[in-house]
Design a protein around this motif. Structure first.
Motif, PDB file in Angstrom:
ATOM      1  N   ASP A  27       0.893  -0.997  -0.088  1.00 11.97           N
ATOM      2  CA  ASP A  27       0.530   0.117  -0.114  1.00 11.97           C
ATOM      3  C   ASP A  27       0.994   1.053  -0.025  1.00 11.97           C
ATOM      4  O   ASP A  27       1.838   1.327   0.033  1.00 11.97           O
ATOM      5  CB  ASP A  27      -0.755  -0.052   1.505  1.00 11.97           C
ATOM      6  CG  ASP A  27      -1.719   1.002   1.973  1.00 11.97           C
ATOM      7  OD1 ASP A  27      -2.213   1.571   0.392  1.00 11.97           O
ATOM      8  OD2 ASP A  27      -1.244   1.858   2.706  1.00 11.97           O
ATOM      9  N   CYS A  28       0.665   2.758  -0.644  1.00 12.94           N
ATOM     10  CA  CYS A  28       1.336   3.522  -0.688  1.00 12.94           C
ATOM     11  C   CYS A  28       1.012   4.294   0.768  1.00 12.94           C
ATOM     12  O   CYS A  28       2.012   4.832   1.461  1.00 12.94           O
ATOM     13  CB  CYS A  28       1.170   3.903  -1.961  1.00 12.94           C
ATOM     14  SG  CYS A  28       2.115   3.526  -3.269  1.00 12.94           S
ATOM     15  N   ASP A  29       0.222   5.258   0.269  1.00 15.73           N
ATOM     16  CA  ASP A  29       0.127   6.355   2.272  1.00 15.73           C
ATOM     17  C   ASP A  29       0.343   5.607   2.827  1.00 15.73           C
ATOM     18  O   ASP A  29      -0.975   4.707   3.571  1.00 15.73           O
ATOM     19  CB  ASP A  29      -0.970   7.151   1.595  1.00 15.73           C
ATOM     20  CG  ASP A  29      -0.923   8.451   1.863  1.00 15.73           C
ATOM     21  OD1 ASP A  29      -0.551   9.120   2.124  1.00 15.73           O
ATOM     22  OD2 ASP A  29      -1.688   8.562   3.471  1.00 15.73           O
ATOM     23  N   GLY A  30       0.603   5.745   4.284  1.00 20.28           N
ATOM     24  CA  GLY A  30       1.151   5.370   5.588  1.00 20.28           C
ATOM     25  C   GLY A  30       2.264   4.527   5.932  1.00 20.28           C
ATOM     26  O   GLY A  30       2.053   3.681   6.422  1.00 20.28           O
ATOM     27  N   TYR A 194      -8.751   9.677   4.781  1.00 18.17           N
ATOM     28  CA  TYR A 194      -7.130   9.082   4.770  1.00 18.17           C
ATOM     29  C   TYR A 194      -6.543  10.846   5.499  1.00 18.17           C
ATOM     30  O   TYR A 194      -7.063  11.345   5.750  1.00 18.17           O
ATOM     31  CB  TYR A 194      -6.960   9.784   3.379  1.00 18.17           C
ATOM     32  CG  TYR A 194      -6.889  11.128   2.291  1.00 18.17           C
ATOM     33  CD1 TYR A 194      -8.422  11.246   2.424  1.00 18.17           C
ATOM     34  CD2 TYR A 194      -6.050  11.672   2.001  1.00 18.17           C
ATOM     35  CE1 TYR A 194      -8.599  12.296   1.257  1.00 18.17           C
ATOM     36  CE2 TYR A 194      -5.916  12.858   1.227  1.00 18.17           C
ATOM     37  CZ  TYR A 194      -7.591  13.392   1.006  1.00 18.17           C
ATOM     38  OH  TYR A 194      -7.402  14.022   0.235  1.00 18.17           O
ATOM     39  N   THR A 195      -4.955  10.352   5.190  1.00 19.00           N
ATOM     40  CA  THR A 195      -4.432  11.741   5.989  1.00 19.00           C
ATOM     41  C   THR A 195      -4.139  12.544   4.914  1.00 19.00           C
ATOM     42  O   THR A 195      -3.080  12.566   4.677  1.00 19.00           O
ATOM     43  CB  THR A 195      -3.379  10.875   6.896  1.00 19.00           C
ATOM     44  OG1 THR A 195      -3.714   9.891   7.036  1.00 19.00           O
ATOM     45  CG2 THR A 195      -2.737  11.777   7.980  1.00 19.00           C
ATOM     46  N   MET A 196      -4.020  13.821   4.705  1.00 21.22           N
ATOM     47  CA  MET A 196      -3.735  14.718   4.582  1.00 21.22           C
ATOM     48  C   MET A 196      -3.136  15.756   4.872  1.00 21.22           C
ATOM     49  O   MET A 196      -2.742  15.321   6.042  1.00 21.22           O
ATOM     50  CB  MET A 196      -5.012  16.026   3.837  1.00 21.22           C
ATOM     51  CG  MET A 196      -4.550  16.773   2.347  1.00 21.22           C
ATOM     52  SD  MET A 196      -5.909  16.993   1.885  1.00 21.22           S
ATOM     53  CE  MET A 196      -7.425  18.022   2.460  1.00 21.22           C
ATOM     54  N   PHE A 197      -1.733  15.944   4.053  1.00 19.80           N
ATOM     55  CA  PHE A 197      -0.763  16.658   4.272  1.00 19.80           C
ATOM     56  C   PHE A 197      -0.136  16.074   5.650  1.00 19.80           C
ATOM     57  O   PHE A 197       0.343  16.910   6.637  1.00 19.80           O
ATOM     58  CB  PHE A 197      -1.526  18.271   5.083  1.00 19.80           C
ATOM     59  CG  PHE A 197      -1.812  19.183   3.922  1.00 19.80           C
ATOM     60  CD1 PHE A 197      -1.541  19.149   2.964  1.00 19.80           C
ATOM     61  CD2 PHE A 197      -3.367  19.718   4.589  1.00 19.80           C
ATOM     62  CE1 PHE A 197      -2.301  20.253   1.248  1.00 19.80           C
ATOM     63  CE2 PHE A 197      -3.763  20.518   3.536  1.00 19.80           C
ATOM     64  CZ  PHE A 197      -3.607  20.522   2.242  1.00 19.80           C
ATOM     65  N   ASP A 198       0.036  15.439   5.869  1.00 23.87           N
ATOM     66  CA  ASP A 198       0.849  13.914   6.757  1.00 23.87           C
ATOM     67  C   ASP A 198       0.100  13.726   8.353  1.00 23.87           C
ATOM     68  O   ASP A 198       0.601  12.973   8.727  1.00 23.87           O
ATOM     69  CB  ASP A 198       2.545  14.481   6.727  1.00 23.87           C
ATOM     70  CG  ASP A 198       2.857  15.010   5.847  1.00 23.87           C
ATOM     71  OD1 ASP A 198       2.943  14.740   5.252  1.00 23.87           O
ATOM     72  OD2 ASP A 198       3.684  15.799   5.846  1.00 23.87           O
ATOM     73  N   SER A 199      -0.766  14.601   8.571  1.00 21.99           N
ATOM     74  CA  SER A 199      -1.225  14.593   9.716  1.00 21.99           C
ATOM     75  C   SER A 199      -3.005  14.208  10.208  1.00 21.99           C
ATOM     76  O   SER A 199      -2.991  12.881  10.090  1.00 21.99           O
ATOM     77  CB  SER A 199      -0.589  15.976  10.639  1.00 21.99           C
ATOM     78  OG  SER A 199      -1.098  17.170   9.652  1.00 21.99           O
ATOM     79  N   GLN A 200      -3.537  15.609   9.573  1.00 22.12           N
ATOM     80  CA  GLN A 200      -5.607  15.186   9.656  1.00 22.12           C
ATOM     81  C   GLN A 200      -5.421  15.183   8.783  1.00 22.12           C
ATOM     82  O   GLN A 200      -5.226  14.047   7.338  1.00 22.12           O
ATOM     83  CB  GLN A 200      -5.412  16.543  10.466  1.00 22.12           C
ATOM     84  CG  GLN A 200      -7.134  17.018  10.925  1.00 22.12           C
ATOM     85  CD  GLN A 200      -7.631  18.380  10.621  1.00 22.12           C
ATOM     86  OE1 GLN A 200      -6.566  19.225  10.140  1.00 22.12           O
ATOM     87  NE2 GLN A 200      -8.494  18.501  11.225  1.00 22.12           N
ATOM     88  N   GLU A 201      -6.687  13.598   9.414  1.00 20.62           N
ATOM     89  CA  GLU A 201      -7.216  12.735   8.602  1.00 20.62           C
ATOM     90  C   GLU A 201      -8.767  13.858   8.045  1.00 20.62           C
ATOM     91  O   GLU A 201      -8.954  14.754   8.504  1.00 20.62           O
ATOM     92  CB  GLU A 201      -8.108  11.750   9.249  1.00 20.62           C
ATOM     93  CG  GLU A 201      -7.059  10.808   9.822  1.00 20.62           C
ATOM     94  CD  GLU A 201      -7.261   9.613  10.387  1.00 20.62           C
ATOM     95  OE1 GLU A 201      -8.525   9.541  11.081  1.00 20.62           O
ATOM     96  OE2 GLU A 201      -6.935   8.820  10.266  1.00 20.62           O
ATOM     97  N   TRP A 202      -8.658  13.944   6.665  1.00 26.11           N
ATOM     98  CA  TRP A 202      -9.711  14.666   6.191  1.00 26.11           C
ATOM     99  C   TRP A 202     -10.678  13.580   5.293  1.00 26.11           C
ATOM    100  O   TRP A 202     -10.497  12.325   4.767  1.00 26.11           O
ATOM    101  CB  TRP A 202      -9.408  15.085   4.447  1.00 26.11           C
ATOM    102  CG  TRP A 202      -8.335  16.328   5.468  1.00 26.11           C
ATOM    103  CD1 TRP A 202      -7.716  16.815   6.209  1.00 26.11           C
ATOM    104  CD2 TRP A 202      -9.101  17.655   5.268  1.00 26.11           C
ATOM    105  NE1 TRP A 202      -7.390  17.550   6.340  1.00 26.11           N
ATOM    106  CE2 TRP A 202      -7.901  18.311   5.860  1.00 26.11           C
ATOM    107  CE3 TRP A 202     -10.345  18.390   4.717  1.00 26.11           C
ATOM    108  CZ2 TRP A 202      -8.035  19.861   6.293  1.00 26.11           C
ATOM    109  CZ3 TRP A 202     -10.259  19.913   4.720  1.00 26.11           C
ATOM    110  CH2 TRP A 202      -9.857  20.723   5.262  1.00 26.11           C
ATOM    111  N   PRO A 203     -12.215  13.792   4.963  1.00 23.11           N
ATOM    112  CA  PRO A 203     -13.122  12.458   4.339  1.00 23.11           C
ATOM    113  C   PRO A 203     -12.593  12.168   2.725  1.00 23.11           C
ATOM    114  O   PRO A 203     -11.857  12.768   2.595  1.00 23.11           O
ATOM    115  CB  PRO A 203     -14.563  13.635   4.000  1.00 23.11           C
ATOM    116  CG  PRO A 203     -13.966  14.306   5.102  1.00 23.11           C
ATOM    117  CD  PRO A 203     -12.813  14.787   5.184  1.00 23.11           C
TER     118      PRO A 203
END
Ligand code: PLP
Ligand code: CA
Length: 304
Positions: A27-30, A194-203
């Motif tokens: 998997d890529c992100d994370g 998913y995690t946007m900008f390395d930190s906070q989760e967004w829809p």
């Protein structure tokens, strides 16, 4: 089975894993990166696995980019060995779903999503592409008794994550699906967040997909993880038995389920959206074979 327990990676099980696995699905992100930043030790771990002759594949549910854009992202992060052919994105899966199901070339496709979907549809040879991030920026100015018109030749709606989602796009997708009973409703993925900008989760795309489920009262065909379409397509390309594959991911209900359903070995990394307490929560019944803090633990515990 829900009673199965997950083992932390260690010297012994990494040796078993490396000896028994021919292909690693990442998997890529994370896992590889977090937003725009490479996760520590990834480059060295991938190099070690390649030096052992392992096949590497990258499977991402993020539909906002095409395979070409992902290859460029890998290269810009210093991982220059990754090729487009090793990348399976949910945007690519959407295009391949339509292709293998002989979607009529004279029909149009409406994309409620970003550029990655349109780019992959175009590369697959589809014409008559509508929608995309810029769609519906103008105001909807309807007067009494006037109707919002949509193209009646649309035979498929593809929904993915769209940071520019608006009411116009929802109406367009809704009309295509509701007014043409034969119109396909395809979801790239249903990730809740998913995690946007390395930190906070967004829809995530799950939010946009559910909006269209709500207005149409229909369920989509999901082509990204954990769908069997993505796995079957990948297996056809790889020609390796799933018992000789290991899926490495940070999300239980997409990555780990994707690998387990197919009979792959599974490794959960805690460098993304899942914590050790999420894994151990009694309500969780998706148990990977192994877990580790990050991908680099494969290198740390290997005897190379
Ligand atoms: N969906 C979107 C829109 C994303 O931006 C991301 C990660 O950046 C994801 C899904 C999750 O991608 P992956 O499957 O690589 O973790
Ligand atoms: Ca992930």
């Amino acid at each position: 089975a829900s009673s199965q327990t997950s083992s932390p990676l260690c010297l012994q099980n990494v040796e078993t894993l490396i000896n028994s696995v021919e292909a690693f699905l990442f998997d890529c992100d994370g896992v590889i990166w977090k937003g725009g930043k490479l996760i520590e030790g990834v480059k060295e771990t991938l190099e070690m696995l390649r030096s052992l002759g392992k096949k590497l594949v990258f499977v991402t549910n993020n539909s906002t980019k095409s395979r070409k854009q992902y290859a460029e992202k890998f290269h810009s992060l210093g991982i220059t060995t990754v090729s487009e052919e090793e990348i399976f994105s949910s945007s690519y899966a959407a295009a391949m779903y339509l292709k293998v199901n002989d979607f009529p070339r004279d029909k149009k496709i409406y994309a409620l999503g970003e550029g990655g979907i349109l780019e992959e549809l175009e590369l697959a040879g589809f014409k008559g592409l509508l929608g995309g991030p810029e769609d519906g920026r103008k105001n909807i100015q309807l007067k009494a008794n006037s109707r919002f018109e949509h193209d009646k030749d649309v035979g498929a709606v593809v929904v993915g994550d769209d940071q520019y989602i608006n009411y116009y796009k929802l109406q367009y997708a809704t009309l295509c699906i509701r007014e043409n009973p034969g119109c396909l409703f395809i979801a790239t993925n249903r990730d809740a967040v998913y995690t946007m900008f390395d930190s906070q989760e967004w829809p995530g795309a799950g939010c946009m997909v559910s909006a269209v489920c709500g207005s149409t009262q229909k369920e989509p065909i999901v082509v990204g993880k954990p769908s069997t379409f993505m796995m079957d397509f990948l297996l056809q390309k790889l020609q390796i038995d799933t018992s000789k594959m290991c899926m490495v991911g940070d999300r239980l209900d997409t990555d780990i389920l994707f690998g387990k359903n197919a009979g792959c070995k599974t490794l959960l990394v805690l460098s993304g959206v899942t914590s050790l307490s999420d894994l151990q929560d009694p309500s969780n019944n998706i148990k990977p074979d192994y877990y580790a803090s990050k991908v680099a633990d494969i290198l740390k515990f290997s005897r190379q």
